[in-house]
Design an enzyme around this catalytic site. Structure first.
Site, PDB file in Angstrom:
ATOM      1  CB  SER A  30      -0.897  -0.020   1.250  1.00 59.58           C
ATOM      2  OG  SER A  30      -1.690   1.144   1.300  1.00 59.58           O
ATOM      3  CE  LYS A  59      -4.765   0.252   0.210  1.00 63.14           C
ATOM      4  NZ  LYS A  59      -5.533  -0.537   1.201  1.00 63.14           N
ATOM      5  CE  LYS A  91      -4.046   4.013   1.947  1.00 63.79           C
ATOM      6  NZ  LYS A  91      -5.310   3.484   2.512  1.00 63.79           N
ATOM      7  CG  ASP A  98      -7.827   2.591   0.192  1.00 62.79           C
ATOM      8  OD1 ASP A  98      -8.988   3.050   0.217  1.00 62.79           O
ATOM      9  OD2 ASP A  98      -7.284   2.067   1.184  1.00 62.79           O
ATOM     10  CD  GLU A 133      -8.946  -0.610   0.314  1.00 58.48           C
ATOM     11  OE1 GLU A 133      -7.951  -0.872  -0.400  1.00 58.48           O
ATOM     12  OE2 GLU A 133      -8.930  -0.710   1.550  1.00 58.48           O
ATOM     13  CG  ASP A 182     -10.857  -0.586   4.457  1.00 60.85           C
ATOM     14  OD1 ASP A 182     -11.212  -1.022   5.560  1.00 60.85           O
ATOM     15  OD2 ASP A 182      -9.749  -0.007   4.303  1.00 60.85           O
ATOM     16  CE  LYS A 240      -7.677  -1.992   6.494  1.00 64.08           C
ATOM     17  NZ  LYS A 240      -7.742  -0.529   6.530  1.00 64.08           N
ATOM     18  N   GLY A 289      -4.581  -4.323   6.015  1.00 62.14           N
ATOM     19  CA  GLY A 289      -3.603  -4.108   7.068  1.00 62.14           C
ATOM     20  C   GLY A 289      -3.826  -2.760   7.711  1.00 62.14           C
TER      21      GLY A 289
HETATM   22  O1  OSB Z   1      -7.379   2.046   4.132  1.00 63.21           O
HETATM   23  O2  OSB Z   1      -6.394   0.187   4.018  1.00 63.21           O
HETATM   24  C1  OSB Z   1      -6.471   1.319   4.491  1.00 63.21           C
HETATM   25  C2  OSB Z   1      -3.440   1.938   6.717  1.00 63.21           C
HETATM   26  C3  OSB Z   1      -4.020   2.609   7.775  1.00 63.21           C
HETATM   27  C4  OSB Z   1      -5.362   2.883   7.728  1.00 63.21           C
HETATM   28  C5  OSB Z   1      -6.121   2.499   6.634  1.00 63.21           C
HETATM   29  C6  OSB Z   1      -5.551   1.803   5.577  1.00 63.21           C
HETATM   30  C7  OSB Z   1      -4.175   1.568   5.611  1.00 63.21           C
HETATM   31  C8  OSB Z   1      -3.435   0.953   4.511  1.00 63.21           C
HETATM   32  C9  OSB Z   1      -2.126   0.296   4.830  1.00 63.21           C
HETATM   33  O3  OSB Z   1      -3.757   1.066   3.359  1.00 63.21           O
HETATM   34  C10 OSB Z   1      -2.220  -1.160   4.940  1.00 63.21           C
HETATM   35  C11 OSB Z   1      -0.939  -1.789   5.427  1.00 63.21           C
HETATM   36  O4  OSB Z   1       0.030  -1.805   4.683  1.00 63.21           O
HETATM   37  O5  OSB Z   1      -0.929  -2.292   6.558  1.00 63.21           O
HETATM   38 MG    MG Z   2      -8.572   0.990   2.772  1.00 60.00          MG
END
Ligand code: OSB
Ligand code: MG
Length: 384
Positions: free
Chosen positions: A151, A177, A179, A204, A229, A254, A278, A306
């Protein structure tokens, strides 16, 4: 009558019996990230994680609460989780009851899945440790190599984003992924796609868009993304269903999914074709396994999300992905992506094929190193 064709995927787990627990500690650690992690909702510069430590007849088990100190991803925070655990959930944990009964008692507390998962994880890991078996074995699943996924947080420049993608491709991550947020989306995706036409890619938005952005979001369809996402509000399901009807890119939910019931509702109205599970957000491993099983039975893909976890939560997510239904690469990345130094003995690394091996040994496999925990501790409290 329950159908023998669809046995409950959690029946054996629900029957596990809680041992007597001698001590319960909450230990909050703070680990600096190697780089700030930017999303549409917040930029995190370190991981402040509340850990739970159980001790039972000389056997210990650690779990990690996936909440943050702030309510920017979820309404739960480390402070609300501590309050709910101390004042409402922990008093329900009694020796001799089954995990299924514990879940039943927890239902009296509405929401607060992250707090519930912290206790559930700790109990499940404790039982695995006492039996001397790996967590995935306790879950009834054989060991396998786990797919990886990175991510990438919001970057300051497209050049920095391209470099991050290039590094991930070189490491053989199974999917990437990125953001996105309003004003930092189409051009940035186009830049990545221009350079990496075939890399498995997704975006995402962490809920940054509204239904009036549908025409804009539809333009993502030209980039052959695996999914988008949580494009719309963190609490929405129904508007995602309208949006999914208007775009070809699969929507993944999510933030909006807190339970099997949420997942079933979302699937029934076509609000998503993929779910990010999650385990903390949905209240633990058992509910995660139920969601993945249900989604698989309805043609909906599932992956393990995660929360930038330390090695404890990261290991739990790795074991969970042996369960039925986790068919897509998740947000399971190398420790080095987040931390120079973790609190477990062996960092998570990718093999040459981009896969992750399940750490061997009882419970989560990874060994929590007390000295490293101590070094990062900012608060510790014995509850029992
Ligand atoms: O939206 O998936 C998410 C991290 C913190 C809060 C929300 C998200 C995330 C990640 C990172 O996208 C996921 C990871 O690498 O653990
Ligand atoms: Mg997410």
């Amino acid at each position: 009558m329950t159908s023998p064709v669809h046995p409950s995927p959690t029946a054996a787990l629900e029957a596990l019996i809680l041992p007597r627990i001698d001590h319960v500690d909450l230990v909050t650690v703070k680990l600096p990230f190697v780089a700030p992690f930017g999303t549409s909702v917040h930029v995190w510069t370190d991981k402040e994680a509340m850990l739970m430590r159980l001790e039972s007849g000389g056997v210990t088990a650690w779990s990690e609460c996936v909440s943050d100190p702030d309510p920017f991803y979820s309404y739960e925070t480390n402070t609300t989780a501590r309050h709910i655990i101390k004042d409402f959930l922990l008093p329900l944990v009694e020796p001799g009851i089954t995990l299924g009964e514990l879940e039943g008692c927890f239902r009296h507390v509405r929401g607060h899945g992250m707090a519930k998962a912290t206790i559930e994880n700790a109990c499940v890991i404790l039982i695995a440790n006492q039996k001397g078996i790996a967590l995935h074995e306790l879950l009834g699943r054989p060991a396998k190599k786990i797919m990886s996924g990175l991510s990438i947080g919001l970057q300051d420049t497209q050049d920095a984003l391209l470099k991050a993608v290039e590094r991930a491709v070189a490491r053989k991550y199974h999917r990437i992924k990125m953001k996105v947020k309003k004003g930092q989306d189409l051009d940035w995706v186009r830049a990545v796609r221009g350079r990496f036409p075939d890399v498995p890619l997704m975006v995402d938005a962490n809920g940054d868009y509204s239904p009036s952005d549908a025409d804009h979001l539809r333009r993502l369809d030209e980039f052959n993304l695996m999914m988008v996402e949580q494009p719309l509000s963190y609490s929405d399901i129904i508007e995602h269903a309208s949006l999914q009807r208007e775009m070809t890119t699969a929507i993944c939910l999510d933030e909006s999914i807190h339970s099997l019931a949420d997942a079933a509702a979302a699937i029934s109205i076509g609000a998503c074709r993929i779910i990010n599970v999650k385990q903390g957000r949905v209240g633990g491993l058992l509910e995660s396994i139920r969601i993945a099983h249900y989604a698989a039975g309805h043609g909906v893909g599932v992956w393990s999300g995660g929360m930038d976890e330390t090695g404890i939560g990261r290991a739990v997510n790795i074991h969970l992905q042996t369960a039925e239904g986790f068919t897509l690469p998740g947000d399971t990345s190398e420790t080095a992506n987040y931390f120079d130094e973790d609190i477990i003995d062996e960092p998570v690394v990718l093999g040459a094929d981009g896969f992750i091996e399940i750490p061997k040994g009882p419970g989560i496999g990874a060994r929590v190193v007390p000295e490293l925990v101590l070094k990062r501790t900012i608060r510790a409290e014995r509850l029992r």
